[in-house]
Design a protein around this motif. Structure first.
Motif, PDB file in Angstrom:
ATOM      1  N   PRO A 240      -0.499   6.343   2.659  1.00  0.00           N
ATOM      2  CA  PRO A 240      -0.947   6.547   1.276  1.00  0.00           C
ATOM      3  C   PRO A 240      -0.976   5.229   0.504  1.00  0.00           C
ATOM      4  O   PRO A 240      -0.268   4.273   0.849  1.00  0.00           O
ATOM      5  CB  PRO A 240       0.096   7.506   0.708  1.00  0.00           C
ATOM      6  N   PRO A 241      -1.772   5.162  -0.558  1.00  0.00           N
ATOM      7  CA  PRO A 241      -1.826   3.949  -1.377  1.00  0.00           C
ATOM      8  C   PRO A 241      -0.550   3.779  -2.192  1.00  0.00           C
ATOM      9  O   PRO A 241       0.206   4.734  -2.405  1.00  0.00           O
ATOM     10  CB  PRO A 241      -3.037   4.181  -2.275  1.00  0.00           C
ATOM     11  N   THR A 242      -0.316   2.577  -2.655  1.00  0.00           N
ATOM     12  CA  THR A 242       0.866   2.288  -3.468  1.00  0.00           C
ATOM     13  C   THR A 242       0.435   1.872  -4.865  1.00  0.00           C
ATOM     14  O   THR A 242      -0.707   1.484  -5.092  1.00  0.00           O
ATOM     15  CB  THR A 242       1.698   1.162  -2.833  1.00  0.00           C
ATOM     16  N   LEU A 247      -1.408   9.067  -8.348  1.00  0.00           N
ATOM     17  CA  LEU A 247      -0.548  10.248  -8.322  1.00  0.00           C
ATOM     18  C   LEU A 247      -0.802  10.984  -7.009  1.00  0.00           C
ATOM     19  O   LEU A 247      -1.842  10.811  -6.375  1.00  0.00           O
ATOM     20  CB  LEU A 247      -0.788  11.151  -9.535  1.00  0.00           C
ATOM     21  N   HIS A 248       0.148  11.781  -6.586  1.00  0.00           N
ATOM     22  CA  HIS A 248       0.123  12.348  -5.233  1.00  0.00           C
ATOM     23  C   HIS A 248       0.353  13.859  -5.293  1.00  0.00           C
ATOM     24  O   HIS A 248       1.253  14.331  -5.973  1.00  0.00           O
ATOM     25  CB  HIS A 248       1.188  11.677  -4.359  1.00  0.00           C
ATOM     26  N   GLY A 373       4.706  11.388  -9.160  1.00  0.00           N
ATOM     27  CA  GLY A 373       4.442   9.998  -9.517  1.00  0.00           C
ATOM     28  C   GLY A 373       5.238   8.998  -8.707  1.00  0.00           C
ATOM     29  O   GLY A 373       5.121   7.796  -8.924  1.00  0.00           O
ATOM     30  N   GLU A 374       6.078   9.492  -7.771  1.00  0.00           N
ATOM     31  CA  GLU A 374       6.841   8.577  -6.941  1.00  0.00           C
ATOM     32  C   GLU A 374       5.901   7.807  -6.002  1.00  0.00           C
ATOM     33  O   GLU A 374       4.709   8.060  -5.957  1.00  0.00           O
ATOM     34  CB  GLU A 374       7.879   9.348  -6.106  1.00  0.00           C
ATOM     35  N   THR A 375       6.456   6.872  -5.245  1.00  0.00           N
ATOM     36  CA  THR A 375       5.630   6.116  -4.321  1.00  0.00           C
ATOM     37  C   THR A 375       5.021   7.046  -3.286  1.00  0.00           C
ATOM     38  O   THR A 375       5.639   8.027  -2.858  1.00  0.00           O
ATOM     39  CB  THR A 375       6.460   5.036  -3.608  1.00  0.00           C
ATOM     40  N   GLY A 376       3.780   6.721  -2.869  1.00  0.00           N
ATOM     41  CA  GLY A 376       3.076   7.578  -1.928  1.00  0.00           C
ATOM     42  C   GLY A 376       3.816   7.754  -0.625  1.00  0.00           C
ATOM     43  O   GLY A 376       3.865   8.860  -0.063  1.00  0.00           O
ATOM     44  N   SER A 377       4.420   6.686  -0.139  1.00  0.00           N
ATOM     45  CA  SER A 377       5.126   6.784   1.140  1.00  0.00           C
ATOM     46  C   SER A 377       6.307   7.723   1.046  1.00  0.00           C
ATOM     47  O   SER A 377       6.605   8.477   1.985  1.00  0.00           O
ATOM     48  CB  SER A 377       5.597   5.392   1.586  1.00  0.00           C
ATOM     49  N   MET A 378       6.981   7.731  -0.100  1.00  0.00           N
ATOM     50  CA  MET A 378       8.119   8.633  -0.279  1.00  0.00           C
ATOM     51  C   MET A 378       7.653  10.086  -0.330  1.00  0.00           C
ATOM     52  O   MET A 378       8.248  10.973   0.299  1.00  0.00           O
ATOM     53  CB  MET A 378       8.874   8.288  -1.569  1.00  0.00           C
ATOM     54  N   VAL A 379       6.559  10.339  -1.063  1.00  0.00           N
ATOM     55  CA  VAL A 379       6.039  11.705  -1.158  1.00  0.00           C
ATOM     56  C   VAL A 379       5.577  12.190   0.214  1.00  0.00           C
ATOM     57  O   VAL A 379       5.841  13.322   0.615  1.00  0.00           O
ATOM     58  CB  VAL A 379       4.891  11.780  -2.185  1.00  0.00           C
TER      59      VAL A 379
END
Length: 835
Positions: A240-242, A247-248, A373-379
């Motif tokens: 995912p983008p950073t 938003l994810h 709204g957290e980082t894409g990698s975390m989501v």
């Protein structure tokens, strides 16, 4: 959910801790009056609470978007529990962690009178005489949808002298202050004192009403409702983008649909513009029709959710085939048009805000798709850990643009895409079923062969596919290259018209699918558009190679889920390194189901005639005349269990190297009828604490049934009688401390509403289902090791044969990684925790 006047204040009191909140305790008043109050409430989501005095209480509705003075405009009003009359004066902050936490102001109040209708019958016309609101209003109860727990009403302003035109100032923005103290809800949240003089309300304009929409949204273009709008599509990326501009959202696994609402007419259109409204039954259109809008274009996805809330395309396909529509849910994530306003040039984050207000917060048949709204990698990592399909990342400020672009990025937890069906192999168990499908993708207008899929279709789907494909047979292969002898053996070629969605673990170096599983036909996408989305990666999946031959690999073991013998073998090959420590070198009890979960089944712990050479035979040293027991020492042994129709594996808590000193404790938490999942989690946490108090580490896994297993690794020092006495003492202590919650006896009559703390797994010769073992139950659940903090995000049968491999691939940390290194000797005793 609505509360009656008899039980409403009881519900009110049960939801509140009056030692922490300044809200008044619920006491029914003897007087009868006709007061009303509207309180503005900045809880998790801002809303306005309308309360009408009836029968000594305040009947209450949460109006999600607040009241509107525009005649005919519908506002969703969710009936909530009755409130005491004293609540009409409540203004302040409900502390964090309490029910309804947030700031509250008295926005308006006065008297009301009944003009017509009956509250009990769900139709009530009232007249309000307040400081901000006046005139006549309709309160109308909506017809409940199947499975819906809340009671939805509509609040509608009547056409009268108090009504305002759509282009007049919004009363909510014009008059935000409390009529009691003059404070705004933001003032209360900040702890500001009331001003010495409340703000004087400005005069409300009076203009001739017009039946139109709200004031225009910034950047929205006033226009007529457009025809079908081609959907925006996401571009697949490996990650995912950073950045804060993204938003994810959760990626759903269903049918992408555009909902068109024009007055009372609702249509559901596929991504190619086909009208599929009639395919999904009346409930989704009815729910859309009830939204407070006259015209709308809404982008979303229709899904069927599993028991734990994850969307499941296979279940959606099965429900469509069976004519079932009671599980359909329409998740909406974008709003293109609303009541005379084209919103496509409005930034996404604003479109979503308007959509959220339109849909409301309660989970009905139409639900708002929230974003993170957290980082894409975390989501993405979190989504994968929960075995979801993946996420969609979107630029928050981007307009809505049709077609595939760079402002929407999809990131997947597992490889999944559409493939063209170009052939089939007949089933080896029935002449009415397909055994597997030959698949391809288009490249430069030519069809490339990518392999076969032989699991994932139920018997009903396999029969339907066979019937359809028989009519599409052709003599010549449609693939661009000549298939090898192995690839072509037994294949009946067909016109390449059907599109199948398939999940797989990886591409081989020569571009073929590995461990593929059928998810359903995609009738909303033409075959000519199917191309390879990614790969070949050149790397094989993290799975051991199978060497044991399977007879009848297309025999279906889980009929509804379409999981075959080969599918089960693929699953165990993928989880071999995880399951091996819990089954290798241990005496095993097996649940065998030769015809699958719907046929004959039997437990077996001894070797049988014709047993595979790959299955070890071991002798219990204390049962010298007894037949040999079974064990496995490697993947070949596990595959031999699959070949022998073993659908559950139950190991001893000790190994064949040390039969009489267990190295594992398993406490089985088995809920009786009516026990909530949260109560099972609480029980597991209590077992964990008691084990830790005894000096032991505690791990948790789902049972694959209704409960949980709390498991403690042991250094094999204590014998079986000692371990049994310890676990019995633990279970009996919990039952004695909390007799209304727990029992330690197996008697079913005592278990209703309670949890059985089953310690009987912990004695010689007894077994418990292995971590990662499948269960011979509908749903194909597995017993899954999880982290303690995951428990409130899943359900007891959340993890299945289908979604487990993707979860394991994306786990950043194995929650049971330190299981054996955490082993301690059993030295303490279980004890009571209460006096």
């Amino acid at each position: 959910m609505a509360g009656s006047s008899g039980a409403g204040l009881e519900t009110y009191n049960q939801k509140r801790d009056f030692t922490q909140t300044a809200e008044p305790p619920g006491r029914k008043a003897g007087k009868t009056g006709r007061s009303f109050v509207i309180q503005k409430h900045a809880a998790t989501r801002l809303h306005y609470d309308l309360r009408l005095e009836m029968d000594g209480v305040l009947k209450s509705w949460a109006v999600t978007r607040g009241p509107s003075l525009v005649a005919g405009e519908k506002r969703l009003a969710v009936h909530v529990e009755d409130h005491p009359l004293d609540y009409a004066d409540f203004e302040g902050t409900i502390p964090k962690g309490n029910y309804g936490a947030g700031a509250v102001i008295v926005w308006d109040r006065g008297d009301w009178s009944r003009v017509d209708g009956d509250y009990a019958k769900g139709k009530l016309e009232i007249e309000l005489k307040g400081e901000k609101l006046s005139g006549r209003w309709h309160l109308v109860r909506m017809r409940p949808k199947r499975g819906e727990t809340r009671e939805n009403w509509l609040l509608i302003k009547s056409e009268d002298a108090a009504a305002r035109p759509p282009d007049a100032p919004d009363i909510l923005s014009e008059r935000p202050e409390s009529i009691q103290t003059g404070r705004t809800v933001e003032d209360v949240a900040k702890g500001a004192d009331a001003p010495s003089k409340p703000a004087k309300p400005p005069a409300a304009p009076r203009r001739k009403p017009r039946a139109k929409a709200d004031a225009p949204v910034a950047k929205a273009a006033p226009s007529a409702m457009p025809d079908f709008v081609e959907p925006a599509l996401a571009t697949l990326k490996p990650s995912p983008p950073t950045g804060p501009e993204w938003l994810h959202e959760v990626k759903f696994d269903g049918y992408r649909l555009q909902a068109r609402l024009e007055g009372t007419e609702v249509r559901l259109l596929t991504r190619s513009g086909l009208d599929w409204t009639d395919r999904f039954g009346p409930d989704i259109p009815d729910a859309l029709r009830a939204l407070p809008a006259q015209q709308a274009l809404i982008d979303g996805e229709l899904v069927v959710e599993s028991g734990a809330g994850a969307s499941d395309f296979s279940a959606l396909q099965a429900d469509l085939s069976a004519g079932r529509n009671d599980r359909f849910v329409f998740y909406v994530f974008d709003l293109l048009y609303l009541d005379g306003q084209d919103l496509r040039d409005v930034p996404l984050i604003e479109r979503k805000g308007i959509l959220e207000d339109l849909v409301g917060p309660e989970p009905g048949r139409v639900r708002f798709s929230a974003h993170f709204g957290e980082t894409g990698s975390m989501v993405l990592r979190h989504a994968c850990r929960l075995s979801l399909e993946g996420i969609i990342s979107k630029e928050a400020d981007a307009p809505y643009r049709s077609g595939r672009g760079k402002s929407w990025i999809k990131s997947k937890c597992s490889a999944r895409q559409e493939f063209v069906v170009a052939g089939f192999l007949p089933s080896t168990t029935s002449d009415k079923l397909v055994g597997s499908l030959a698949l391809g993708v288009y490249e430069d207008g030519k069809l490339d062969y990518v392999g076969r899929v032989g699991t994932g279709f139920s018997a009903a789907v396999a029969e339907d596919l066979r019937s359809r494909l028989e009519e599409m047979r052709i003599d010549k292969s449609p693939f661009v290259r000549k298939l090898t002898a192995d690839e072509a053996r037994g294949v009946q070629f067909v016109h390449p018209e059907l599109v199948a969605e398939v999940e797989f673990r990886a591409w081989t170096a020569d571009g073929l699918l590995r461990h593929a599983s059928f998810r359903g036909l995609r009738e909303d996408k033409p075959a000519a558009e199917v191309v390879r989305e990614s790969g070949p990666a050149g790397a094989a999946p993290k799975a051991q190679k199978r060497r044991v031959a399977l007879t009848h690999p297309d025999r279906i073991y889980w009929s509804d889920e379409g999981i075959t013998k080969e599918g089960l073998a693929d699953y165990y090959a993928q989880v071999w390194t995880r399951i091996a420590p819990f089954i290798v070198g241990r005496p095993l009890a097996l649940l065998r189901c030769p015809s699958g979960i719907t046929g004959q089944r039997f437990f077996q712990k001894h070797a049988w005639r014709g047993i595979s050479k790959h299955i070890a035979q071991v002798k219990d040293p204390k049962a010298k005349d007894e037949e040999a027991m079974v064990a496995v020492n490697n993947l070949d042994g596990l595959m031999a269990l699959v070949q022998s129709a073993t659908l559950e594996i139950h190991p001893w808590g000790s190994t064949v190297a040390d039969w009489d000193r267990p190295d594992t404790i398993t406490m089985d938490l088995d809920p009786g009828e009516g026990v909530a999942w949260g109560a099972i989690i609480a029980a597991a946490e209590e077992v964990r604490q008691r084990l830790q108090d005894a000096g032991l580490a505690a791990f948790v896994k789902t049972s694959g049934g209704k409960g949980l297993h709390v498991v403690a690794p042991l250094r094999p020092k204590a014998d079986w009688p000692t371990v049994k006495a310890f676990t019995k003492g633990l279970a009996e202590a919990m039952a004695a401390d909390s007799p209304d919650d727990y029992v330690a006896t197996i008697t079913k009559s005592k278990r209703k509403g309670r949890i059985l703390i089953d310690y009987l797994r912990n004695q010689r010769g007894m077994t418990a289902v292995a971590a990662y073992s499948t269960r011979a139950r509908p749903g194909a659940a597995v017993s899954m090791p999880v982290a303690w903090e995951e428990l409130d995000q899943i359900g007891p049968a959340y993890f299945t044969v289908t979604n487990t491999p993707a979860r394991l691939d994306d786990l950043a940390h194995d929650p049971w990684e330190d299981f054996r290194t955490a082993a301690r000797p059993l030295e303490g005793k279980a004890r009571r925790s209460k006096a």
